[in-house]
Design a protein around this motif. Structure first.
Motif, PDB file in Angstrom:
ATOM      1  N   ASN A  26     -25.934  12.716 -45.726  1.00  0.00           N
ATOM      2  CA  ASN A  26     -24.588  13.127 -45.322  1.00  0.00           C
ATOM      3  C   ASN A  26     -24.299  13.108 -43.822  1.00  0.00           C
ATOM      4  O   ASN A  26     -23.313  13.679 -43.377  1.00  0.00           O
ATOM      5  CB  ASN A  26     -24.311  14.552 -45.826  1.00  0.00           C
ATOM      6  CG  ASN A  26     -23.140  14.552 -46.783  1.00  0.00           C
ATOM      7  OD1 ASN A  26     -22.325  13.625 -46.758  1.00  0.00           O
ATOM      8  ND2 ASN A  26     -23.041  15.569 -47.599  1.00  0.00           N
ATOM      9  N   CYS A  27     -25.184  12.475 -43.047  1.00  0.00           N
ATOM     10  CA  CYS A  27     -24.941  12.459 -41.598  1.00  0.00           C
ATOM     11  C   CYS A  27     -24.066  11.254 -41.225  1.00  0.00           C
ATOM     12  O   CYS A  27     -23.622  11.126 -40.086  1.00  0.00           O
ATOM     13  CB  CYS A  27     -26.251  12.431 -40.829  1.00  0.00           C
ATOM     14  SG  CYS A  27     -27.244  10.989 -41.187  1.00  0.00           S
ATOM     15  N   GLY A  28     -23.838  10.350 -42.189  1.00  0.00           N
ATOM     16  CA  GLY A  28     -22.964   9.216 -41.925  1.00  0.00           C
ATOM     17  C   GLY A  28     -23.679   7.878 -41.841  1.00  0.00           C
ATOM     18  O   GLY A  28     -23.122   6.903 -41.342  1.00  0.00           O
ATOM     19  N   LYS A  29     -24.896   7.803 -42.382  1.00  0.00           N
ATOM     20  CA  LYS A  29     -25.651   6.545 -42.318  1.00  0.00           C
ATOM     21  C   LYS A  29     -24.919   5.404 -43.019  1.00  0.00           C
ATOM     22  O   LYS A  29     -24.800   4.310 -42.471  1.00  0.00           O
ATOM     23  CB  LYS A  29     -27.034   6.701 -42.971  1.00  0.00           C
ATOM     24  CG  LYS A  29     -27.952   7.647 -42.276  1.00  0.00           C
ATOM     25  CD  LYS A  29     -29.282   7.768 -43.016  1.00  0.00           C
ATOM     26  CE  LYS A  29     -29.122   8.211 -44.447  1.00  0.00           C
ATOM     27  NZ  LYS A  29     -28.537   9.538 -44.624  1.00  0.00           N
ATOM     28  N   SER A  30     -24.464   5.696 -44.244  1.00  0.00           N
ATOM     29  CA  SER A  30     -23.816   4.613 -45.004  1.00  0.00           C
ATOM     30  C   SER A  30     -22.521   4.177 -44.348  1.00  0.00           C
ATOM     31  O   SER A  30     -22.172   2.988 -44.379  1.00  0.00           O
ATOM     32  CB  SER A  30     -23.538   5.046 -46.433  1.00  0.00           C
ATOM     33  OG  SER A  30     -24.741   5.459 -47.017  1.00  0.00           O
ATOM     34  N   THR A  31     -21.829   5.133 -43.760  1.00  0.00           N
ATOM     35  CA  THR A  31     -20.586   4.787 -43.076  1.00  0.00           C
ATOM     36  C   THR A  31     -20.907   3.912 -41.869  1.00  0.00           C
ATOM     37  O   THR A  31     -20.235   2.901 -41.616  1.00  0.00           O
ATOM     38  CB  THR A  31     -19.855   6.075 -42.627  1.00  0.00           C
ATOM     39  OG1 THR A  31     -19.744   6.941 -43.757  1.00  0.00           O
ATOM     40  CG2 THR A  31     -18.480   5.766 -42.075  1.00  0.00           C
ATOM     41  N   GLY A  92     -31.204   8.837 -47.549  1.00  0.00           N
ATOM     42  CA  GLY A  92     -31.288  10.077 -46.780  1.00  0.00           C
ATOM     43  C   GLY A  92     -32.647  10.744 -46.911  1.00  0.00           C
ATOM     44  O   GLY A  92     -33.233  10.809 -47.984  1.00  0.00           O
ATOM     45  N   ASN A 234     -23.531  11.058 -34.506  1.00  0.00           N
ATOM     46  CA  ASN A 234     -22.356  10.637 -35.275  1.00  0.00           C
ATOM     47  C   ASN A 234     -21.445  11.837 -35.574  1.00  0.00           C
ATOM     48  O   ASN A 234     -21.825  12.974 -35.360  1.00  0.00           O
ATOM     49  CB  ASN A 234     -22.819   9.970 -36.577  1.00  0.00           C
ATOM     50  CG  ASN A 234     -21.688   9.296 -37.300  1.00  0.00           C
ATOM     51  OD1 ASN A 234     -20.831   8.667 -36.666  1.00  0.00           O
ATOM     52  ND2 ASN A 234     -21.631   9.431 -38.614  1.00  0.00           N
ATOM     53  N   LYS A 235     -20.267  11.536 -36.073  1.00  0.00           N
ATOM     54  CA  LYS A 235     -19.241  12.559 -36.325  1.00  0.00           C
ATOM     55  C   LYS A 235     -18.897  13.288 -35.032  1.00  0.00           C
ATOM     56  O   LYS A 235     -18.539  14.482 -35.059  1.00  0.00           O
ATOM     57  CB  LYS A 235     -19.689  13.571 -37.391  1.00  0.00           C
ATOM     58  CG  LYS A 235     -20.081  12.959 -38.724  1.00  0.00           C
ATOM     59  CD  LYS A 235     -20.191  14.040 -39.792  1.00  0.00           C
ATOM     60  CE  LYS A 235     -20.864  13.494 -41.044  1.00  0.00           C
ATOM     61  NZ  LYS A 235     -21.036  14.458 -42.103  1.00  0.00           N
ATOM     62  N   LEU A 238     -15.719  15.190 -34.671  1.00  0.00           N
ATOM     63  CA  LEU A 238     -15.539  16.552 -35.200  1.00  0.00           C
ATOM     64  C   LEU A 238     -16.303  17.575 -34.366  1.00  0.00           C
ATOM     65  O   LEU A 238     -16.153  18.775 -34.573  1.00  0.00           O
ATOM     66  CB  LEU A 238     -16.105  16.630 -36.633  1.00  0.00           C
ATOM     67  CG  LEU A 238     -15.423  15.912 -37.777  1.00  0.00           C
ATOM     68  CD1 LEU A 238     -16.175  16.210 -39.067  1.00  0.00           C
ATOM     69  CD2 LEU A 238     -13.969  16.359 -37.904  1.00  0.00           C
ATOM     70  N   ALA A 257     -18.638   6.774 -36.648  1.00  0.00           N
ATOM     71  CA  ALA A 257     -18.797   5.636 -37.565  1.00  0.00           C
ATOM     72  C   ALA A 257     -17.554   5.494 -38.429  1.00  0.00           C
ATOM     73  O   ALA A 257     -17.125   4.378 -38.744  1.00  0.00           O
ATOM     74  CB  ALA A 257     -20.041   5.836 -38.430  1.00  0.00           C
ATOM     75  N   ALA A 258     -16.966   6.634 -38.798  1.00  0.00           N
ATOM     76  CA  ALA A 258     -15.757   6.592 -39.623  1.00  0.00           C
ATOM     77  C   ALA A 258     -14.629   5.904 -38.850  1.00  0.00           C
ATOM     78  O   ALA A 258     -13.861   5.124 -39.423  1.00  0.00           O
ATOM     79  CB  ALA A 258     -15.360   8.005 -40.034  1.00  0.00           C
TER      80      ALA A 258
HETATM   81  N1  LIG Z   1     -15.383  12.872 -39.180  1.00  0.00           N
HETATM   82  C1  LIG Z   1     -16.313  11.972 -39.459  1.00  0.00           C
HETATM   83  N2  LIG Z   1     -16.801  11.883 -40.712  1.00  0.00           N
HETATM   84  C2  LIG Z   1     -17.746  10.955 -40.958  1.00  0.00           C
HETATM   85  C3  LIG Z   1     -18.210  10.090 -39.956  1.00  0.00           C
HETATM   86  N3  LIG Z   1     -19.144   9.280 -40.504  1.00  0.00           N
HETATM   87  C4  LIG Z   1     -19.246   9.637 -41.798  1.00  0.00           C
HETATM   88  N4  LIG Z   1     -18.407  10.645 -42.077  1.00  0.00           N
HETATM   89  C5  LIG Z   1     -18.218  11.310 -43.383  1.00  0.00           C
HETATM   90  O1  LIG Z   1     -19.399  12.022 -43.708  1.00  0.00           O
HETATM   91  C6  LIG Z   1     -19.671  11.958 -45.109  1.00  0.00           C
HETATM   92  C7  LIG Z   1     -21.047  11.402 -45.359  1.00  0.00           C
HETATM   93  O2  LIG Z   1     -21.079  10.058 -44.925  1.00  0.00           O
HETATM   94  P1  LIG Z   1     -22.101   8.984 -45.512  1.00  0.00           P
HETATM   95  O3  LIG Z   1     -21.929   7.768 -44.715  1.00  0.00           O
HETATM   96  O4  LIG Z   1     -21.961   8.885 -46.985  1.00  0.00           O
HETATM   97  O5  LIG Z   1     -23.474   9.713 -45.181  1.00  0.00           O
HETATM   98  P2  LIG Z   1     -24.972   9.280 -45.518  1.00  0.00           P
HETATM   99  O6  LIG Z   1     -25.805   9.750 -44.388  1.00  0.00           O
HETATM  100  O7  LIG Z   1     -25.046   7.852 -45.855  1.00  0.00           O
HETATM  101  O8  LIG Z   1     -25.281  10.146 -46.792  1.00  0.00           O
HETATM  102  P3  LIG Z   1     -26.422   9.903 -47.939  1.00  0.00           P
HETATM  103  O9  LIG Z   1     -26.047   8.656 -48.663  1.00  0.00           O
HETATM  104  O10 LIG Z   1     -26.277  11.134 -48.786  1.00  0.00           O
HETATM  105  O11 LIG Z   1     -27.731   9.821 -47.271  1.00  0.00           O
HETATM  106  C8  LIG Z   1     -18.553  11.109 -45.689  1.00  0.00           C
HETATM  107  O12 LIG Z   1     -17.572  11.957 -46.192  1.00  0.00           O
HETATM  108  C9  LIG Z   1     -18.033  10.308 -44.510  1.00  0.00           C
HETATM  109  O13 LIG Z   1     -16.702   9.956 -44.634  1.00  0.00           O
HETATM  110  C10 LIG Z   1     -17.668  10.207 -38.638  1.00  0.00           C
HETATM  111  O14 LIG Z   1     -18.008   9.503 -37.707  1.00  0.00           O
HETATM  112  N5  LIG Z   1     -16.716  11.164 -38.467  1.00  0.00           N
END
Ligand SMILES: Nc1nc2c(ncn2[C@@H]2O[C@H](COP(=O)(O)OP(=O)(O)OP(=O)(O)O)[C@@H](O)[C@H]2O)c(=O)[nH]1
Length: 404
Positions: A26-31, A92, A234-235, A238, A257-258
């Motif tokens: 959930n830290c935003g890796k996939s994004t 993750g 990342n993020k 916010l 990343a978003a």
């Molecule tokens: N505000 C904000 N939200 C973000 C950002 N990057 C990702 N998110 C949000 O964070 C949440 C998790 O993002 P993912 O990219 O699914 O995270 P992950 O690390 O791949 O998660 P896992 O697949 O569980 O390992 C999602 O709701 C994204 O939209 C960012 O840069 N800013």
């Protein structure tokens, strides 16, 4: 490890650098992965961008020499050249992954394939150790940094300790090099005798008599040497100021990343004009954006102004050019027209280790060159260069060999 891939002109055998994106859930890796691998057709005229769900192709950005050399070029956008690198989105990582918890070993195994690691942390402190949502700012993002490094070194220690008794037995024999044998244990990770020697020196231990704690410290050092790591906060869009300040004391690239994903999608849909890594973007005339889309993009623009871009391209570039110390070299066959045998202008861009020579380039261009390399020509100066001469970033080089 660097992987072979084929270039648009069909030349095979060039080693492609591979980066892994790692971090807790959930830290935003996939994004980050989606944003980095989503390339507009004009940028990515390569045969593939996504290899499978977790393996993709991203690009590092550099200046294309076509402007300086005043040649027509179809391999860049407005003088900006994008060079492919492999990208792996690893699942993750949760605490105690090295013990096999969650996707632990599979995850860590993925790291084998990487030359460097982009560690994504949640700069906003809005997810706990396992990635569950919590109030913004309630987790110290520094803990995310420490956690991954701990897990990675403990994973290495796990491998070493499984082999340790055998290694010590073998080490009884005269002339047995424990350092060389350790390097062999980790050969799959690209670890060499020199890495082991340097890590041993850095932590100041005697391997034969080292205890558990010493070996863990040694593994941590070995990991740092062999898998250089870049931290992305990342993020950051916010993140409260307190989190940003704490992270800024470390070498962190702040990112959204978003925001990058939104921009790349908007660029793909021709709503905006944006090249990955640009510090701003321009809305295309006639772009039919909804009020919500426009408000979203305005937020991204604000972020870019504060952080000098979205941070995604900056992180990819820093991983390759700074962490892995690469330069870009453009091999050509015709040093006047700057073309290959088929008349294509500046067709290839190679990411070479700084310190590489024209001889090294010759072996990358023609893997079967053998003893055939004669000399090289610097196309910018028209001068012949010595085979031992170090190449510079942006060099355009013709290789002359007896192969032809
Ligand atoms: N505000 C904000 N939200 C973000 C950002 N990057 C990702 N998110 C949000 O964070 C949440 C998790 O993002 P993912 O990219 O699914 O995270 P992950 O690390 O791949 O998660 P896992 O697949 O569980 O390992 C999602 O709701 C994204 O939209 C960012 O840069 N800013």
């Amino acid at each position: 490890m660097a992987q072979h891939y084929s270039q648009p002109n069909g030349a095979v055998g060039v080693l492609m650098i591979t980066l892994a994106i790692a971090g807790k859930p959930n830290c935003g890796k996939s994004t980050f992965f989606r944003a980095a691998t989503l390339a507009q057709a004009e940028i990515a005229n390569y045969p593939f961008t996504t290899i499978d769900a977790n393996h993709g192709v991203a690009y590092v950005r550099t200046a294309c020499p076509c402007r300086e050399m005043q040649v027509p070029c179809e391999n860049c956008r407005d003088g900006v050249r994008f060079i492919p690198v492999g990208l792996i989105d690893v699942a993750g990582l949760v605490p105690e992954a090295h013990l096999g918890r969650g996707l632990g070993n599979q995850f860590l195994d993925n790291l084998r394939q990487a030359d460097a690691v982009i560690q994504v942390v949640d700069a906003s402190g809005s997810t706990d150790a396992e990635g569950n949502p919590i109030d913004i700012g309630s987790r110290d993002p520094i803990k995310d940094i420490e956690f991954l490094q701990y897990e990675m070194s403990m994973w290495m220690y796990g491998i070493l300790s499984r082999n340790w008794a055998k290694l010590l037995r073998q080490a009884q024999a005269r002339d047995f090099s424990l350092a060389a044998a350790i390097a062999e244990v980790f050969a799959g990770l690209g670890i060499t005798y020199e890495h082991v020697r340097d890590a041993t020196g850095a932590v100041g231990i005697e391997l034969r008599t080292a205890g558990e704690e010493d070996l863990i410290r040694f593994c941590r050092e070995l990991m740092a040497i062999s898998k250089p790591m870049l931290i992305v906060g990342n993020k950051a869009d916010l993140a409260p100021e307190g989190c940003l300040e704490r992270l800024a004391k470390h070498d962190v690239i702040f990112a959204s990343a978003a925001g990058e994903l939104a921009l790349r999608m908007a660029a793909e849909g021709k709503f905006v004009r944006y090249l990955p890594g640009d510090r701003n973007f321009i809305e295309n005339p006639g772009a039919n954006l909804s009020a919500a889309q426009r408000a979203g993009l305005a937020k991204v623009a604000e972020f870019m102004q504060k952080f000098d871009g979205t941070g995604v391209q900056k992180a990819l570039d820093a991983a390759v050019f700074t962490l892995l110390d690469r330069i870009v070299v453009f091999p050509v066959e015709d040093e006047h027209k700057l073309t290959d045998g088929k008349g294509r202008v500046l067709p290839d861009a190679f990411l070479m280790k700084r310190g590489s020579t024209s001889r090294d380039l010759a072996y990358q261009v023609h893997t079967d060159i053998g003893e055939g390399f004669l000399y090289a020509i610097d196309a910018k100066t028209g001068m012949r260069i010595k085979d031992t001469q170090e190449l510079k970033n942006g060099d355009i080089i013709k290789i002359v060999s007896v192969r032809k």
